[in-house]
Scaffold this active site. Structure first.
Site, PDB file in Angstrom:
ATOM      1  N   ASN A  16       1.788  -5.188  -3.242  1.00 33.23           N
ATOM      2  CA  ASN A  16       0.625  -5.425  -2.668  1.00 33.23           C
ATOM      3  C   ASN A  16      -0.435  -4.167  -2.372  1.00 33.23           C
ATOM      4  O   ASN A  16       0.287  -3.473  -1.766  1.00 33.23           O
ATOM      5  CB  ASN A  16       0.529  -6.441  -1.501  1.00 33.23           C
ATOM      6  CG  ASN A  16      -0.917  -6.986  -1.263  1.00 33.23           C
ATOM      7  OD1 ASN A  16      -1.486  -7.508  -2.069  1.00 33.23           O
ATOM      8  ND2 ASN A  16      -1.360  -6.678   0.231  1.00 33.23           N
TER       9      ASN A  16
ATOM     10  N   GLU B 147      -6.311 -10.944  -0.847  1.00 34.58           N
ATOM     11  CA  GLU B 147      -7.327 -10.465   0.334  1.00 34.58           C
ATOM     12  C   GLU B 147      -8.799 -10.444   0.050  1.00 34.58           C
ATOM     13  O   GLU B 147      -9.337  -9.528   0.502  1.00 34.58           O
ATOM     14  CB  GLU B 147      -6.606  -9.181   0.869  1.00 34.58           C
ATOM     15  CG  GLU B 147      -5.225  -9.083   1.400  1.00 34.58           C
ATOM     16  CD  GLU B 147      -4.824  -7.961   1.866  1.00 34.58           C
ATOM     17  OE1 GLU B 147      -5.607  -6.849   2.533  1.00 34.58           O
ATOM     18  OE2 GLU B 147      -3.700  -7.368   1.998  1.00 34.58           O
TER      19      GLU B 147
ATOM     20  N   ASP C  37     -12.287 -10.523   0.072  1.00 34.34           N
ATOM     21  CA  ASP C  37     -13.700 -10.586   0.485  1.00 34.34           C
ATOM     22  C   ASP C  37     -14.746 -10.064  -0.127  1.00 34.34           C
ATOM     23  O   ASP C  37     -14.470  -8.960  -0.912  1.00 34.34           O
ATOM     24  CB  ASP C  37     -13.640 -10.456   2.101  1.00 34.34           C
ATOM     25  CG  ASP C  37     -12.800  -8.981   2.319  1.00 34.34           C
ATOM     26  OD1 ASP C  37     -12.889  -8.178   1.528  1.00 34.34           O
ATOM     27  OD2 ASP C  37     -12.466  -8.830   3.643  1.00 34.34           O
TER      28      ASP C  37
ATOM     29  N   GLU D  51       0.961  -1.240   0.025  1.00 31.64           N
ATOM     30  CA  GLU D  51      -0.147  -0.055   0.003  1.00 31.64           C
ATOM     31  C   GLU D  51       0.736   1.094   0.080  1.00 31.64           C
ATOM     32  O   GLU D  51       0.657   2.126   0.870  1.00 31.64           O
ATOM     33  CB  GLU D  51      -0.918  -0.055   1.156  1.00 31.64           C
ATOM     34  CG  GLU D  51      -1.900  -1.087   1.115  1.00 31.64           C
ATOM     35  CD  GLU D  51      -2.730  -1.314   2.548  1.00 31.64           C
ATOM     36  OE1 GLU D  51      -2.668  -0.534   3.189  1.00 31.64           O
ATOM     37  OE2 GLU D  51      -3.388  -2.344   2.599  1.00 31.64           O
TER      38      GLU D  51
ATOM     39  N   HIS E 198     -10.936  -6.297  -1.737  1.00 32.49           N
ATOM     40  CA  HIS E 198     -11.754  -6.242  -0.838  1.00 32.49           C
ATOM     41  C   HIS E 198     -12.862  -5.559  -1.500  1.00 32.49           C
ATOM     42  O   HIS E 198     -12.944  -4.422  -2.149  1.00 32.49           O
ATOM     43  CB  HIS E 198     -11.469  -5.350   0.244  1.00 32.49           C
ATOM     44  CG  HIS E 198      -9.972  -5.816   0.964  1.00 32.49           C
ATOM     45  ND1 HIS E 198     -10.502  -6.745   1.850  1.00 32.49           N
ATOM     46  CD2 HIS E 198      -8.937  -5.478   1.150  1.00 32.49           C
ATOM     47  CE1 HIS E 198      -9.137  -7.388   2.203  1.00 32.49           C
ATOM     48  NE2 HIS E 198      -8.313  -6.446   1.871  1.00 32.49           N
TER      49      HIS E 198
HETATM   50  O1  G3I Z   1      -3.878  -7.503  18.910  1.00 37.38           O
HETATM   51  C1  G3I Z   1      -4.414  -6.379  19.601  1.00 37.38           C
HETATM   52  C2  G3I Z   1      -5.024  -6.846  20.826  1.00 37.38           C
HETATM   53  O2  G3I Z   1      -3.760  -7.181  21.753  1.00 37.38           O
HETATM   54  C3  G3I Z   1      -5.974  -5.585  21.290  1.00 37.38           C
HETATM   55  O3  G3I Z   1      -6.636  -5.792  22.840  1.00 37.38           O
HETATM   56  C4  G3I Z   1      -6.875  -5.218  20.516  1.00 37.38           C
HETATM   57  C5  G3I Z   1      -7.658  -4.084  20.792  1.00 37.38           C
HETATM   58  O4  G3I Z   1      -8.321  -3.404  19.796  1.00 37.38           O
HETATM   59  O5  G3I Z   1      -6.421  -5.129  19.145  1.00 37.38           O
HETATM   60  C6  G3I Z   1      -5.529  -5.988  18.720  1.00 37.38           C
HETATM   61  O6  G3I Z   1      -5.085  -5.403  17.520  1.00 37.38           O
HETATM   62  C7  G3I Z   1      -5.930  -5.514  16.398  1.00 37.38           C
HETATM   63  C8  G3I Z   1      -5.253  -6.354  15.017  1.00 37.38           C
HETATM   64  O7  G3I Z   1      -5.960  -6.302  14.022  1.00 37.38           O
HETATM   65  C9  G3I Z   1      -5.472  -7.888  15.873  1.00 37.38           C
HETATM   66  O8  G3I Z   1      -6.577  -8.309  15.811  1.00 37.38           O
HETATM   67  C10 G3I Z   1      -5.997  -4.223  15.917  1.00 37.38           C
HETATM   68  O9  G3I Z   1      -6.450  -3.171  16.712  1.00 37.38           O
HETATM   69  C11 G3I Z   1      -6.590  -3.805  14.636  1.00 37.38           C
HETATM   70  O10 G3I Z   1      -6.477  -2.651  14.204  1.00 37.38           O
HETATM   71  C12 G3I Z   1      -6.144  -4.818  13.656  1.00 37.38           C
HETATM   72  O11 G3I Z   1      -6.717  -4.832  12.265  1.00 37.38           O
HETATM   73  C13 G3I Z   1      -6.262  -5.335  11.314  1.00 37.38           C
HETATM   74  C14 G3I Z   1      -5.737  -4.329  10.265  1.00 37.38           C
HETATM   75  O12 G3I Z   1      -5.250  -4.829   9.107  1.00 37.38           O
HETATM   76  C15 G3I Z   1      -4.855  -3.155  10.716  1.00 37.38           C
HETATM   77  O13 G3I Z   1      -4.679  -2.313   9.596  1.00 37.38           O
HETATM   78  C16 G3I Z   1      -6.959  -6.340  10.764  1.00 37.38           C
HETATM   79  O14 G3I Z   1      -7.081  -7.582  11.584  1.00 37.38           O
HETATM   80  C17 G3I Z   1      -6.269  -7.104   9.597  1.00 37.38           C
HETATM   81  O15 G3I Z   1      -7.392  -7.817   8.927  1.00 37.38           O
HETATM   82  C18 G3I Z   1      -6.230  -5.979   8.420  1.00 37.38           C
HETATM   83  O16 G3I Z   1      -5.537  -6.456   7.269  1.00 37.38           O
HETATM   84  C19 G3I Z   1      -5.070  -5.503   6.272  1.00 37.38           C
HETATM   85  C20 G3I Z   1      -3.978  -5.971   5.442  1.00 37.38           C
HETATM   86  O17 G3I Z   1      -3.046  -6.472   6.481  1.00 37.38           O
HETATM   87  C21 G3I Z   1      -3.616  -4.872   4.359  1.00 37.38           C
HETATM   88  N1  G3I Z   1      -4.626  -4.690   3.578  1.00 37.38           N
HETATM   89  C22 G3I Z   1      -5.887  -4.373   4.379  1.00 37.38           C
HETATM   90  C23 G3I Z   1      -6.490  -5.357   5.196  1.00 37.38           C
HETATM   91  C24 G3I Z   1      -7.633  -4.931   5.939  1.00 37.38           C
HETATM   92  O18 G3I Z   1      -7.647  -3.628   6.611  1.00 37.38           O
END
Ligand code: G3I
Length: 402
Positions: A240, A308, A310, A192, A277
């Site tokens: 990506n 990715e 969905d 990105e 997405h």
């Molecule tokens: O691990 C912490 C946890 O310890 C905490 O208690 C909790 C509270 O909010 O947060 C947890 O972290 C979260 C993490 O996912 C794991 O679940 C983050 O807040 C959350 O922001 C994070 O979101 C991820 C996101 O990327 C971040 O930008 C999504 O799961 C993940 O699916 C998403 O994936 C991205 C790709 O990497 C790149 N392309 C877009 C895609 C969708 O956004």
């Protein structure tokens, strides 16, 4: 094989069985007596399968020999280390896919939370699972503006950023190269890096602001690929991004120009990842547009992947019609990708609907949060296969809905 509507628009009503396998799978369908309660079936039938009596979708996987894990295709999913602790989740992953992407566990904040302090434990859980189940892994991701630890965001000066980026790429790639030889076969080296700035004449492609682009300039992308190649010349190196899946649009054009420039300059890049997405009603891109976009990257000598995918049902509702449109969308895009010789793999961004990242925001309209759920994936909360699953399955069998 193109599969047209069967008996015209065969609206068979709610609660009907699924009718969508392509010819050739009849022998693997479970007998009716084993399947138990049937899921609500899709609305429309397509002329892919000849034997309706064997088309029902059993609930759960116990009686489900069918799998997306087709021998000659890389079909993947994003997974979490925590998810793999659940036996039903682990069983579904192992039975259905042959490639995994750690959804968060390989990101910079997870792996190098402090300078030079590496924690591979949760990523190792996923890569070991993949290795033990005969799967490949997409490494995701080495250089990205998001999910960076605060200490990286705070770096100033080209030397400091270059030093941190170089160490991070080298340490992470070397770890997986040496600990799990042959398992991590492709890396999203840069994620990105492109963006669009809106102006009076429309959108203009720009490099996204990040600590990397600020301190190293746009050349950080080429630098990152060179470091990755020097660390492990045997793995595939990908760029990506999202919003670059079709031919048109400022970001797509800017990204194609950027990647073309890398190729022309001899930068060691092997492919482009299209995140995908999307939603059922999206026209960006339709399957022909996606194919045209893949073709122009293929002409550069690059491989392409859907990294990715969905299909959010926020715009349609997660009703029977929404599920049908979702199935059609999956079928059409997966068919389009695997229709290109350059398409290396298709990855779904999650396993079950409730585990999708899209639930964190839910479905919204302005400031309102709606009751509708995105329900964007191939399995429901009970690990039952949705109509979306059949759309992917049919695409893998060479059956593209019309
Ligand atoms: O691990 C912490 C946890 O310890 C905490 O208690 C909790 C509270 O909010 O947060 C947890 O972290 C979260 C993490 O996912 C794991 O679940 C983050 O807040 C959350 O922001 C994070 O979101 C991820 C996101 O990327 C971040 O930008 C999504 O799961 C993940 O699916 C998403 O994936 C991205 C790709 O990497 C790149 N392309 C877009 C895609 C969708 O956004």
């Amino acid at each position: 094989m193109k599969c047209s509507l069967w008996n015209g628009v065969g609206a068979v009503g709610f609660g009907a069985s699924a009718l969508f396998a392509c010819a050739g799978d009849e022998d693997t369908a479970p007998p009716q007596t084993e399947v138990g309660a049937l899921e609500p079936g899709p609305l429309l039938s397509y002329g892919c399968r000849q034997d309706e009596t064997k088309q029902s979708t059993p609930r759960g996987l116990a009686n489900a020999p069918k799998t997306l894990r087709a021998a000659d295709r890389q079909v993947g999913a994003a997974v979490s280390a925590a998810g793999l602790e659940d036996p039903a989740y682990a069983q579904t992953v192992a039975e259905q896919f042959n490639q995994l992407t750690p959804e968060n566990e390989m990101k910079w904040e997870s792996i190098e939370p402090e300078p030079g302090v590496f924690d591979f434990s949760r990523a190792d859980t996923i890569v070991a699972f993949a290795r033990d189940n005969g799967m490949h892994v997409r490494g995701h991701t080495l250089v990205w503006h998001s999910q960076l630890p605060a200490w990286v965001e705070a770096l100033t000066g080209a030397d400091a950023v270059r030093e941190a980026m170089t160490r991070h790429i080298q340490m992470v790639m070397a770890h997986f190269r040496d600990t799990f030889p042959g398992t991590v076969v492709v890396w999203d080296v840069v994620n990105e890096a492109m963006n669009v700035m809106q102006g009076p004449m429309g959108g203009v492609p720009i490099y996204r602001d990040s600590v990397f682009s600020r301190e190293l300039g746009e050349g950080f992308i080429a630098e990152a690929f060179q470091i990755a190649h020097d660390t492990d010349p045997d793995v595939l190196l990908f760029y990506n991004d999202f919003g670059v899946e079709g031919v048109n649009g400022a970001k797509s054009t800017g990204t194609f120009d950027m990647v073309s420039g890398l190729v022309a300059a001899g930068v060691p890049i092997d492919g482009i990842g299209f995140q995908m997405h999307t939603a059922p009603t999206d026209q960006g891109p339709n399957s022909a547009d996606f194919a045209a976009n893949s073709a122009r990257y293929s002409a550069l000598g690059l491989q392409v992947e859907i990294t990715e995918m969905d299909v959010s049902l926020c715009s349609t509702g997660s009703n029977v019609l929404g599920q049908e449109l979702q199935r059609f969308r999956y079928n059409s895009i997966v068919s389009s990708c695997f229709g290109s010789p350059a398409c290396r793999s298709v990855t779904l961004w999650g396993i079950t609907d409730p585990s999708s990242w899209l639930n964190s925001n839910g479905c919204t309209q302005g400031t309102l949060v709606l009751d509708t759920k995105p329900a964007p994936l191939a399995f429901d909360e009970a690990y039952a296969r949705k109509p979306a699953w059949w759309g992917i399955y049919d695409a893998l069998a060479g059956c593209q809905y019309q």
